[in-house]
Design an enzyme around this catalytic site. Structure first.
Site, mmCIF file in Angstrom:
data_model
loop_
_atom_site.group_PDB
_atom_site.id
_atom_site.type_symbol
_atom_site.label_atom_id
_atom_site.label_comp_id
_atom_site.label_asym_id
_atom_site.label_seq_id
_atom_site.Cartn_x
_atom_site.Cartn_y
_atom_site.Cartn_z
ATOM 1 N N TYR A 135 41.786 31.790 46.868
ATOM 2 C CA TYR A 135 42.570 32.113 48.063
ATOM 3 C C TYR A 135 43.173 30.866 48.713
ATOM 4 C CZ TYR A 135 40.660 36.881 48.041
ATOM 5 O OH TYR A 135 40.316 38.162 47.701
ATOM 6 N N LYS A 190 31.045 34.580 37.584
ATOM 7 C CA LYS A 190 31.664 35.037 36.331
ATOM 8 C C LYS A 190 31.588 33.839 35.382
ATOM 9 C CE LYS A 190 33.912 38.191 33.982
ATOM 10 N NZ LYS A 190 33.289 39.406 33.496
ATOM 11 N N ASP A 222 31.061 41.711 37.466
ATOM 12 C CA ASP A 222 31.321 43.082 36.998
ATOM 13 C C ASP A 222 30.028 43.899 37.029
ATOM 14 O OD1 ASP A 222 30.635 41.164 35.124
ATOM 15 O OD2 ASP A 222 31.772 42.032 33.479
ATOM 16 N N ASP A 246 35.003 39.185 48.786
ATOM 17 C CA ASP A 246 35.967 40.065 49.445
ATOM 18 C C ASP A 246 35.834 41.482 48.873
ATOM 19 O OD1 ASP A 246 38.124 41.003 50.840
ATOM 20 O OD2 ASP A 246 39.629 39.750 49.865
ATOM 21 N N ASP A 250 33.565 44.976 50.537
ATOM 22 C CA ASP A 250 34.218 46.256 50.854
ATOM 23 C C ASP A 250 33.527 47.396 50.108
ATOM 24 O OD1 ASP A 250 36.060 45.124 52.542
ATOM 25 O OD2 ASP A 250 37.778 46.165 51.650
#
Ligand code: NAD
Length: 356
Positions: A135, A190, A222, A246, A250
């Site tokens: 980001y 990851k 994942d 992020d 959620d």
């Protein structure tokens, strides 16, 4: 205690008004100063994070933030879009540690999209690194590809990067938070594919040696996304990077019934913080008086606890929220048969009444 109040766009002003009402109902003396941010600031002053708003945020002990963003600003140049305000505040104030608790209130077990037995008693804390990763990484942009699958074609690119100190400080935050809970940290990465996250994993493992009383395990993002819906109660503290955090936070929010219930705190190294609901500006329901203000009210409680050291008042607010839920009061997002549907303002009033 000086609090900067930045309502923002969409449902922001409606939900922040309820949190301010709750703060005023406590017997504490605050100086509250309101300033525009996001699309509202762009419309009034030509920039989503005007100098005057940033200055107020810098001078205050804490920031109570609503949400920013509206589809009508989506065609603006990126640096003028409302969402740049929140990124600018995080960067300018060094708010690198984002705390997102996902707690399933007993009374809302049936509002979750998962089976009640999977979420009853759920209490996890996602700690998301907030000022690094893809980001913020440079360089980024658009260009004509020099190589890759289609040399000569137009392409866009971002940069994923993390430095050792950035990973170390968020790892310390996670281990220290875990010490106050059930002493388990899951670091989500990851590492099987990304160099950045192999480094993340290595550094988190090194930091863990300073916390022998805390158990650390590692999980690929994942798999974490899958486990969060399969057996969410297995988690306690999750620490992860900006982008994975992020998305996972959620996902976790929906386990609890509604994103309208979830507060968040973003802290810098001095515990100065920005407090905001985990959700966005919800333009689809703005102005209808139906938004759930509880995430923002609970964010105000986090503000009292983390930045203003008013632990009793924080607890009073959290107890009042439990009480109104026990009374069966529900905004539309958490409504189910047999409960009483209330508006944004009625929910705020009920919390104030329960406080008293
Ligand atoms: P959103 O979180 O605003 O809304 C997602 C869904 O949840 C919508 O259906 C909405 O009605 C519902 N919802 C959200 N908060 C609610 C509440 N308090 N009560 C009841 N229902 C609620 O996400 P989105 O629709 O993807 O984004 C809308 C805008 O918000 C975009 O411009 C986005 O960039 C922005 N955004 C801002 C922030 C922030 O300010 N920190 C965070 C996320 C998204």
């Amino acid at each position: 205690m000086k609090i900067a109040v930045l309502p923002g766009d969409g449902i922001g002003p409606e939900i922040v008004a309820e949190a301010v009402k709750v703060l005023h109902a406590l017997d504490l003396s605050f100086e509250l100063e309101t300033a525009p941010v996001g699309g509202a600031a762009y419309a009034a002053l030509g920039h989503p994070l005007p100098e005057s708003t940033l200055k107020l945020a810098q001078e205050s002990d804490a920031i109570l933030f609503g949400a920013v963003g509206d589809w009508k600003y989506d065609t603006l140049d990126r640096h003028l879009r409302p969402e740049q305000a929140i990124l600018g505040l995080r960067k300018n104030l060094g708010l690198f540690a984002n705390f997102r608790p996902a707690i399933c209130y007993e009374q809302l077990v049936n509002a979750s999209s998962l089976k009640p037995e999977l979420v009853a008693g759920l209490d996890i804390l996602i700690i998301r690194e907030l000022t690094g990763d893809i980001y913020f990484g440079q360089p980024r942009g658009r260009r004509i590809a020099a190589d890759g699958h289609f040399p000569g074609a137009e392409e866009a690119f971002d940069t994923m990067r993390y430095s050792r100190p950035e990973i170390e400080r968020i790892a310390h935050v996670a281990f220290q938070a875990a010490r106050k809970r059930s002493k388990r940290v899951t670091s989500v990465d990851k590492a099987n594919v990304l160099e950045t996250f192999q480094f993340w994993k290595d550094v988190v493992t090194e930091v863990s040696l300073q916390y022998p009383d805390v158990t650390l395990d590692h999980m690929y993002v994942d798999n974490a996304a899958m486990q969060l819906v399969k057996a969410p109660k297995k988690f306690d503290v999750i620490v992860t990077g900006n982008m994975f955090g992020d998305i996972l936070s959620d996902e976790a929010s929906m386990l609890t019934g509604s994103i309208g219930m979830l507060p968040s705190a973003s802290l810098n190294a001095n515990n100065k913080g920005l407090y905001e609901p985990s959700h966005g500006s919800a333009p689809d329901i703005a102005g209808k008086g139906i938004a759930n203000p509880l995430a923002t009210i609970l964010s105000a409680a986090m503000m009292l606890r983390f930045s203003l050291n008013q632990l009793d008042s924080a607890q009073r607010i959290e107890n009042a929220v439990s009480k109104v839920l026990a009374q069966g009061l529900r905004t539309a997002d958490i409504y189910s048969e047999g409960t009483t549907r209330v508006s944004t303002i009625e929910m705020g009033d009920a919390v104030v009444k329960a406080l008293r």
